[in-house]
Design a protein around this motif. Sequence first.
Motif, PDB file in Angstrom:
ATOM      1  N   MET A   1      -2.092 -16.163 -11.902  1.00 53.96           N
ATOM      2  CA  MET A   1      -2.146 -15.030 -10.987  1.00 53.96           C
ATOM      3  C   MET A   1      -3.369 -14.166 -11.293  1.00 53.96           C
ATOM      4  O   MET A   1      -3.512 -13.649 -12.407  1.00 53.96           O
ATOM      5  CB  MET A   1      -0.868 -14.178 -11.141  1.00 53.96           C
ATOM      6  CG  MET A   1      -0.837 -12.954 -10.235  1.00 53.96           C
ATOM      7  SD  MET A   1       0.492 -11.793 -10.676  1.00 53.96           S
ATOM      8  CE  MET A   1       1.948 -12.794 -10.467  1.00 53.96           C
ATOM      9  N   GLU A   2      -4.264 -14.030 -10.315  1.00 54.21           N
ATOM     10  CA  GLU A   2      -5.443 -13.180 -10.506  1.00 54.21           C
ATOM     11  C   GLU A   2      -5.066 -11.730 -10.213  1.00 54.21           C
ATOM     12  O   GLU A   2      -4.476 -11.424  -9.169  1.00 54.21           O
ATOM     13  CB  GLU A   2      -6.565 -13.627  -9.572  1.00 54.21           C
ATOM     14  CG  GLU A   2      -7.871 -12.890  -9.815  1.00 54.21           C
ATOM     15  CD  GLU A   2      -9.020 -13.431  -8.983  1.00 54.21           C
ATOM     16  OE1 GLU A   2     -10.159 -13.003  -9.227  1.00 54.21           O
ATOM     17  OE2 GLU A   2      -8.773 -14.271  -8.091  1.00 54.21           O
ATOM     18  N   ILE A   3      -5.402 -10.842 -11.141  1.00 49.42           N
ATOM     19  CA  ILE A   3      -5.057  -9.434 -11.005  1.00 49.42           C
ATOM     20  C   ILE A   3      -6.327  -8.604 -10.828  1.00 49.42           C
ATOM     21  O   ILE A   3      -7.280  -8.716 -11.602  1.00 49.42           O
ATOM     22  CB  ILE A   3      -4.277  -8.939 -12.235  1.00 49.42           C
ATOM     23  CG1 ILE A   3      -2.955  -9.705 -12.361  1.00 49.42           C
ATOM     24  CG2 ILE A   3      -4.002  -7.433 -12.135  1.00 49.42           C
ATOM     25  CD1 ILE A   3      -2.160  -9.370 -13.613  1.00 49.42           C
ATOM     26  N   PHE A   4      -6.332  -7.766  -9.780  1.00 48.82           N
ATOM     27  CA  PHE A   4      -7.456  -6.884  -9.496  1.00 48.82           C
ATOM     28  C   PHE A   4      -7.073  -5.449  -9.862  1.00 48.82           C
ATOM     29  O   PHE A   4      -5.914  -5.049  -9.712  1.00 48.82           O
ATOM     30  CB  PHE A   4      -7.832  -6.939  -8.015  1.00 48.82           C
ATOM     31  CG  PHE A   4      -8.201  -8.303  -7.521  1.00 48.82           C
ATOM     32  CD1 PHE A   4      -9.500  -8.765  -7.612  1.00 48.82           C
ATOM     33  CD2 PHE A   4      -7.237  -9.135  -6.971  1.00 48.82           C
ATOM     34  CE1 PHE A   4      -9.851 -10.025  -7.164  1.00 48.82           C
ATOM     35  CE2 PHE A   4      -7.565 -10.402  -6.523  1.00 48.82           C
ATOM     36  CZ  PHE A   4      -8.875 -10.850  -6.615  1.00 48.82           C
ATOM     37  N   CYS A   5      -8.042  -4.688 -10.312  1.00 47.51           N
ATOM     38  CA  CYS A   5      -7.832  -3.271 -10.615  1.00 47.51           C
ATOM     39  C   CYS A   5      -8.616  -2.445  -9.598  1.00 47.51           C
ATOM     40  O   CYS A   5      -9.838  -2.561  -9.500  1.00 47.51           O
ATOM     41  CB  CYS A   5      -8.288  -2.948 -12.033  1.00 47.51           C
ATOM     42  SG  CYS A   5      -8.089  -1.199 -12.467  1.00 47.51           S
ATOM     43  N   LEU A   6      -7.904  -1.624  -8.844  1.00 49.05           N
ATOM     44  CA  LEU A   6      -8.537  -0.798  -7.812  1.00 49.05           C
ATOM     45  C   LEU A   6      -8.464   0.672  -8.207  1.00 49.05           C
ATOM     46  O   LEU A   6      -7.386   1.206  -8.446  1.00 49.05           O
ATOM     47  CB  LEU A   6      -7.829  -0.991  -6.465  1.00 49.05           C
ATOM     48  CG  LEU A   6      -7.660  -2.426  -5.955  1.00 49.05           C
ATOM     49  CD1 LEU A   6      -6.849  -2.429  -4.676  1.00 49.05           C
ATOM     50  CD2 LEU A   6      -9.006  -3.079  -5.739  1.00 49.05           C
ATOM     51  N   SER A   7      -9.600   1.320  -8.293  1.00 47.24           N
ATOM     52  CA  SER A   7      -9.625   2.753  -8.575  1.00 47.24           C
ATOM     53  C   SER A   7      -9.815   3.512  -7.261  1.00 47.24           C
ATOM     54  O   SER A   7     -10.178   2.926  -6.234  1.00 47.24           O
ATOM     55  CB  SER A   7     -10.763   3.092  -9.540  1.00 47.24           C
ATOM     56  OG  SER A   7     -12.011   2.692  -9.010  1.00 47.24           O
ATOM     57  N   GLN A   8      -9.568   4.811  -7.292  1.00 52.60           N
ATOM     58  CA  GLN A   8      -9.581   5.606  -6.069  1.00 52.60           C
ATOM     59  C   GLN A   8     -10.943   5.650  -5.377  1.00 52.60           C
ATOM     60  O   GLN A   8     -11.012   5.931  -4.181  1.00 52.60           O
ATOM     61  CB  GLN A   8      -9.117   7.032  -6.363  1.00 52.60           C
ATOM     62  CG  GLN A   8      -7.637   7.145  -6.637  1.00 52.60           C
ATOM     63  CD  GLN A   8      -7.157   8.580  -6.628  1.00 52.60           C
ATOM     64  OE1 GLN A   8      -7.879   9.500  -6.282  1.00 52.60           O
ATOM     65  NE2 GLN A   8      -5.908   8.787  -7.026  1.00 52.60           N
ATOM     66  N   ASN A   9     -12.012   5.370  -6.092  1.00 50.76           N
ATOM     67  CA  ASN A   9     -13.341   5.408  -5.458  1.00 50.76           C
ATOM     68  C   ASN A   9     -13.729   4.080  -4.815  1.00 50.76           C
ATOM     69  O   ASN A   9     -14.828   3.941  -4.285  1.00 50.76           O
ATOM     70  CB  ASN A   9     -14.419   5.826  -6.469  1.00 50.76           C
ATOM     71  CG  ASN A   9     -14.514   4.863  -7.648  1.00 50.76           C
ATOM     72  OD1 ASN A   9     -13.761   3.895  -7.723  1.00 50.76           O
ATOM     73  ND2 ASN A   9     -15.443   5.133  -8.550  1.00 50.76           N
TER      74      ASN A   9
END
Length: 297
Positions: A1-9
């Motif tokens: 499972m590939e996991i992405f990290c999304l920040s508010q910007n």
Amino acid sequence: MEIFCLSQNQNQYPKLLKNLPGAPQKIYASGNLDLLNEPCFAIVGTRKCLTEGKETAKKFAFELSFAGLNIVSGLAFGIDSSAHEGAMAGRSKTIAVLGSALNNITPSSQIKLAHKILKEGGLIISEYPPGAKVFPSNFKKRNRIIAGISLGVLIVEAPFQSGAMITAAFAKKYKRPLFAIPGSIYSKNYEATNNLIKKSLAYLAVSPKDILNYLKKKSLFIEKLHHKKEVNTGVSNQDEDFNHWLSIINILKAKPHSIDEISKKLNIELSKLLVIITKMEIAGKIKDIGNKRYVLE
């Protein structure tokens, strides 16, 4: 499972959530990230639900998904699971918001459903990074994300002491329209939903059209053209035909099938299946491409 990290910007961080009080600084996601900024609607309720609640959640999720809304829920047992399943039988996708890290899906018995969501082009998200410990409070906190990324929230079945009521509170805080399914006055499972309606805190919902008409009236959402036919399909929340609808749609997702092939897979008599198929054709869900072979409309 590939996991992405999304920040508010980042552009892929959900715009509906970004400026809300208490919005997480980061979201961890696996699956179709585009769903985060497409029209979404939340369906939640109690884990210890009645059979009628499960069927109602499936039906509403299915119809709203067919209209073009991605369905958001919490991957819990009961109403949440039924909402995810109903959505996957429709036209759109489903998003599961976890109270645990993506590499530690809790409860573990829901891992199979999470994998199915991803396989069907959906998305699972969490504010907790990989390796984070799981605390009971996590599951209450994640409810703000469920409400925050959605155009509105439907409470299907909930007693007073239910996590769904936390989602309802966040929906009101974030000025999201809140809908509730009415139920028996003798059932504890409908205490909260009946009370929300009684106190005008939630709109009465007896049909998916109640929700769709509200969203259209407020210019929050436009239905997709494939759902424009106004017909009486003859399928009620408790109608066993509806379960066959879900099964037939799942069969036709892969490839066209003849009525004989569908009959064998469902182990249902041709005479009965023909009635169900006819209703689905009238409702614009499927079409005959010749020789009684059917595809999704």
